[in-house]
Write an enzyme that holds these catalytic residues in place. Sequence first.
Site, PDB file in Angstrom:
ATOM      1  N   ALA A   1      28.974  41.926  40.257  1.00  0.00           N
ATOM      2  CA  ALA A   1      30.415  41.610  40.897  1.00  0.00           C
ATOM      3  C   ALA A   1      30.876  40.390  40.908  1.00  0.00           C
ATOM      4  CB  ALA A   1      30.353  42.354  42.190  1.00  0.00           C
ATOM      5  N   LYS A   2      32.321  40.237  40.492  1.00  0.00           N
ATOM      6  CA  LYS A   2      33.016  38.889  40.774  1.00  0.00           C
ATOM      7  C   LYS A   2      33.842  39.107  41.908  1.00  0.00           C
ATOM      8  CE  LYS A   2      32.679  37.940  35.900  1.00  0.00           C
ATOM      9  NZ  LYS A   2      33.505  37.695  34.560  1.00  0.00           N
TER      10      LYS A   2
ATOM     11  N   SER B   1      37.590  34.066  47.681  1.00  0.00           N
ATOM     12  CA  SER B   1      37.032  35.332  47.065  1.00  0.00           C
ATOM     13  C   SER B   1      35.326  35.173  47.031  1.00  0.00           C
ATOM     14  CB  SER B   1      37.552  35.158  45.554  1.00  0.00           C
ATOM     15  OG  SER B   1      38.774  35.270  45.657  1.00  0.00           O
TER      16      SER B   1
ATOM     17  N   GLU C   1      41.842  37.410  45.532  1.00  0.00           N
ATOM     18  CA  GLU C   1      42.799  36.219  45.356  1.00  0.00           C
ATOM     19  C   GLU C   1      43.603  36.197  43.941  1.00  0.00           C
ATOM     20  OE1 GLU C   1      41.844  32.498  47.932  1.00  0.00           O
ATOM     21  OE2 GLU C   1      40.252  33.008  46.687  1.00  0.00           O
TER      22      GLU C   1
END
Lengths: 161, 336, 449
Positions: free
Chosen positions: B287-288, B88, B292
């Site tokens: 953002a993150k 990610s 997943e």
Amino acid sequence: MASRIVSLKVNGQNEEFIVGALTSLQDILRDTLNYTSVKEGCRQGGCGSCSVIIDGELRLSCLTPVQEVDGSEVTTLEGLNQSNSIAALQQQFIDKYAAQCGFCTPGMMVAIQALLDRNPNPSRDEITEGLAGNICRCTGYLPIIKAVEGVVAEMSGASGD
Amino acid sequence: MSKLRGTGFAAVNYPTGMHLGGDPTQSLVHATTSGNFVVTMSSVDLGQGLKTILAQIAAETLGVPLDTVIVDTGDTDTGPHCTGTFASRTTHRAGNAVIMAAAEARQAMLEVAAEKLEVSVEDLETDGQGNIHVKGVEEKAISVAETAGAAHFELGKTISGRGIFLKTPSPMDPETGESDPDSTQAHACTVAEVEVDTETGNVEVLGFKSAYEVGQQVNPALVKGQIVGGAWMGMGHALQETTAPYYPAIDHAPGDFQSYVMPGAADMPSVECEVLEIASRNGPFGAKGVGEMVTNSPIPAIVNAINNALGVRITRIPVTPEVVLRALDEKAANAT
Amino acid sequence: MAIKDLKIVGQPVKLRDLDTHVTGETVYYEDIRVPRMLHLKMHRSIYPHAKILNIDTSEAKSSAGVVCVLTHEDLPGKKKYNGLAGVGVGPEDESVLAFEKVRWKGESVVAVIAETPKQAEAAAAKVKVDYEELPAVFDIMEALKDGAPVVTDHWPNNHYIFPDNHRAAQVRYGDVEKAFAEADHIVEDVYQTQPIEQAPLETNGCIAVPEGGDGRITVYSNTQGLQFSLDVTADILGVPTSKLRFIGGTVGGGFGGKVDLQPEPITTLAAMRTGRPVKFKYTREEEMRVSSSRSAWRVEIKDGVMNDGRIIARKITTYQDSGAYLRFSSYGGMKHCGHMPGPYTIPNVWIDSIVVFTNRTPSNAMRGFGVMAGSFALEVQMDKVAETIGMDPWELRLINAYREGDMKSHQKEVEDAGMVETILAAAKLAGKQLPEEFQKMSSLDRKAG
């Protein structure tokens, strides 16, 4: 089992090949004629990514020996692009984000077009049944179903419904 | 024999970035003569939409129209380093690298524009439509295309930028596990409703209702795509998928899609979701990573729903019909 | 809830590749056309554990269309590798092409390169390998017992050895045993997952193309990390990185299934040896049985819980089934440690994350590496805790959910917390009625509500 000459009309073009008994239609389309929309996801008839239309019927090109379809008319996604017959479906796919990696998409387009050709107004169950032979590992199918429903809605709208 | 319904839910968090860091990504940005911007990377788009979101991040940072940004990625001869697409990490790492490169290119662009307009750089702003103008004086303007042309052919200046993002490595203490393993955490909570056929052991998922907290969404449509695709994969993991059906035995390993069973289009229920945005301190625009996590919350939610429906305690996946029927047999045996 | 005033970020703009996806014009690695391309097929082990007595390639070499046959003797650089050796992970335990022993059914033994895929396949079937079959172990708990068959000599007890000679990647935070003694309830269970296939629609593969005089090779690959694959390929083959160029970036799905360099090194070697382009594409059967799977995990959890719902201790022992070789399993095991005990603040935590070797297809990353099995186990456990103490499972999670600034068990403060808000949003969506004090809870304040 001998090699022999086989004639096909592929996407409107007359083609002739000398092929072995078990040469698959997929190999001829992808590697001889360079129709690279015909994807090879399994060569086992399990994923639908090699779907083509043979004489109006949806078929898996990986499981189709070329010798068995001698004289047939074969349409790949490239052929559908030429006729622009699937422009509405393509636009719906774009609008609904109905593809991610895109590897299953050509086979999906062909399978859906075949569905819409035989049933222009499919129910949701008929749509999912029409997609049953095509695997998508990315989208979870819902955007694809919405794209097909979008085409159906457009077509019924155009017919004055 | 009957069909029993149950509801279950699960709450999960998910780390962004390779565990313990040390996973850089670089970006180079340059203007063409006509004022397009090329973002050069070697990052990999697996279908999640990396090229799209990097173009969005570059356009936002540069202050230029999205369709003037070209993302050129996937060649190690031309693109600078990217550790890869996993963990990610790529929106976070590559996104930050693009911001850094694009900010430097924007500065260079504004310096050229300032020279042409005979004003100072601080007085300039972009309109996002392909123009640079003096703040508050929109008619005193120069187009990005003209600026790029002037840089190339009149002034002999480059409009370009370099960017990198690295979370420096944080080794794990072998005794205590003390470490700084991730850049940020995303969150998900999924409610699943199931119907279990007690005669066949078959489980049908009737619906998902989920909330996801993913920081700033770069592209909400692509986030939704991950959510729906992840829910479907989680359903497969919970109910069907395995390469070792008689684990730990290795027999009967599937070798095709006829024997490696996954949910079909007809099995997919509705997915209702709400997306929350709590900014990450260090993510691009907050953002993150999301790609997943979306698979993880549906799995325990489904198992909890099955346990809720049947009054059993299944603790393994996949919950195949055989697992369901054995759990029911055990329950019946314990009741007598 | 917009975070910043943004124009383009935050907008649902069109996915860039969709225009060509829908026409079939997107170019994946195998859509490039190169003349005079050869095809590689692998002869693989038929036993999960066996001594190799002899490899006879004579019949394969004289088979129709065969251009080149490669065994371990033809490897110019390393005979064993680990993909993470470049970042200090080791030892390099995995055979590039098997020699001395095979340790899983499907392990690469001999590569056969021929003019057509069919010829390569036919010739690969003509390779003759004499084996002496050895006892194999598939069960992780059996593998850890004294006297179990040893999978590789690197790990005499069939488990990975972490730094400072530890049997596990571990977390030690607080005192779990003391807390268990003080707890109102002890809740224990064991959770098990099975190996899972990533199953991207496009299988692993690459085409290696010699670029002429200077000996450079361009590798068209569907790897998830281009420079990573380039570096490891160069390292295995002992060629300067300047001699390799990797092209890719548009891939038909990954999900973690395209990170462990299966086709690239041997295909690059084949191109170097033959001077011709070589393609090696996994069949779907190879993708399912030979390519890394998601590992199976056994997660044992013991919780100490108070009547008011607070989890005051959590002890976790996890066994990850790595299969026959390490690949990235130690990384996954450490990531598991970083993830557990989940999105909850627990003052006493003990974690042992053990990597176990068995004679199974090596496992590796998949979407949620080290985390998925942990989340599954934790969240099914949370329902058991709720049931045991007679508490609503939503309330149990909200009471224990981490708040901003809380200390995690790996001694990092919680940042960017959002678990409470996410649970509350899902509860609302599902029509779950929560008491008012729970509805008022926030990640920013443990006392609120």
